[in-house]
Design an enzyme around this catalytic site. Structure first.
Site, short mmCIF file in Angstrom:
data_model
loop_
_atom_site.label_atom_id
_atom_site.label_comp_id
_atom_site.label_asym_id
_atom_site.label_seq_id
_atom_site.Cartn_x
_atom_site.Cartn_y
_atom_site.Cartn_z
N GLY A 15 0.84 -1.19 0.00
CA GLY A 15 0.00 0.00 0.00
C GLY A 15 0.87 1.24 0.00
O GLY A 15 2.04 1.18 0.39
N GLN A 75 3.49 9.80 0.85
CA GLN A 75 4.72 9.01 0.93
C GLN A 75 5.62 9.21 -0.29
O GLN A 75 6.78 8.80 -0.28
CB GLN A 75 4.41 7.52 1.10
N CYS A 101 5.61 -0.44 6.83
CA CYS A 101 5.36 0.79 6.08
C CYS A 101 6.59 1.13 5.25
O CYS A 101 7.71 1.07 5.76
CB CYS A 101 5.06 1.91 7.08
N LEU A 102 6.37 1.48 3.99
CA LEU A 102 7.51 1.82 3.12
C LEU A 102 8.27 3.05 3.61
O LEU A 102 9.42 3.25 3.24
CB LEU A 102 7.04 2.02 1.67
N HIS A 140 -4.60 1.87 7.67
CA HIS A 140 -3.19 2.29 7.71
C HIS A 140 -2.95 3.45 6.73
O HIS A 140 -2.35 4.46 7.08
CB HIS A 140 -2.30 1.08 7.35
N GLU A 141 -3.47 3.30 5.51
CA GLU A 141 -3.24 4.32 4.47
C GLU A 141 -4.02 5.60 4.75
O GLU A 141 -3.52 6.71 4.50
CB GLU A 141 -3.56 3.77 3.08
N HIS A 197 -2.18 7.83 7.00
CA HIS A 197 -1.17 8.65 6.30
C HIS A 197 -1.79 9.96 5.80
O HIS A 197 -1.18 11.02 5.87
CB HIS A 197 -0.58 7.91 5.10
CO CO Z 1 2.55 3.29 5.59
#
Ligand code: CO
Length: 174
Positions: A45, A50, A99-100, A141-142, A145
């Site tokens: 995701g 990000q 998480c990236l 989660h997204e 962000h």
């Molecule tokens: Co993330």
């Protein structure tokens, strides 16, 4: 085009992203670039912030069982959500998240088990999704962000402190 990932504790990760008003070529390029970037980094995701874009845009790779020789993240299985809003949520479930923007860190996080979400697709058409498994977790989660939050903020005080110490050391080492 693969874009550069914003890494914690970059201040941009704290921004509250803005609603998308234009469903144009620039948005489609952003979505396509986010997909390429997510695949290149083996993520499941990605939120626009990000890659440094302050817009309420996220993508999630819906996992499938790939047949031999087929891509395991086909683009048609990628969920694209613009201006998502959670309209129902209930239950509780713990999942291990990563998480990236915080590469290499995986921690158990508790979230709602079930969510119902309204959003717009890349052409601005209203859509609804209802899920009580992987997608429900990934969407929460997204969306965090988009609201300037990262998953480690949900850890206990002790775990968070330990993470911050280890992360500082990791960044110093490069
Ligand atoms: Co993330």
């Amino acid at each position: 085009m693969i874009r550069e990932i914003v890494v914690y504790p970059d201040k941009r990760l704290k921004l509250i992203s803005k609603e998308v008003k234009l469903f144009n070529g620039a948005l489609h390029d952003l979505l396509d670039d986010m997909y390429e970037t997510m695949c290149a980094k083996n993520g499941v995701g990605l939120a626009a912030i990000q890659v440094g874009v302050e817009q309420r845009v996220l993508i999630i790779n819906v996992p499938i069982e790939a047949k031999e020789g087929e891509a395991d993240q086909p683009k048609e299985n990628t969920l694209e959500m613009i201006n998502p809003v959670i309209i129902e949520q209930d239950g509780a479930e713990k999942y291990q998240e990563g998480c990236l923007s915080i590469p290499g860190v995986y921690e158990d996080v508790e979230r709602s088990k079930h969510v119902k979400v309204e959003y717009l697709d890349r052409d601005g058409n209203p859509q609804t999704i209802d899920d009580d498994a992987f997608l429900a977790v990934a969407i929460q989660h997204e969306i965090d962000h988009l609201n300037g939050k990262v998953f480690i903020e949900k850890l206990s005080y002790i775990k968070r402190k330990k993470f911050e110490k280890e992360w500082k050391r990791k960044l110093k080492e490069g």
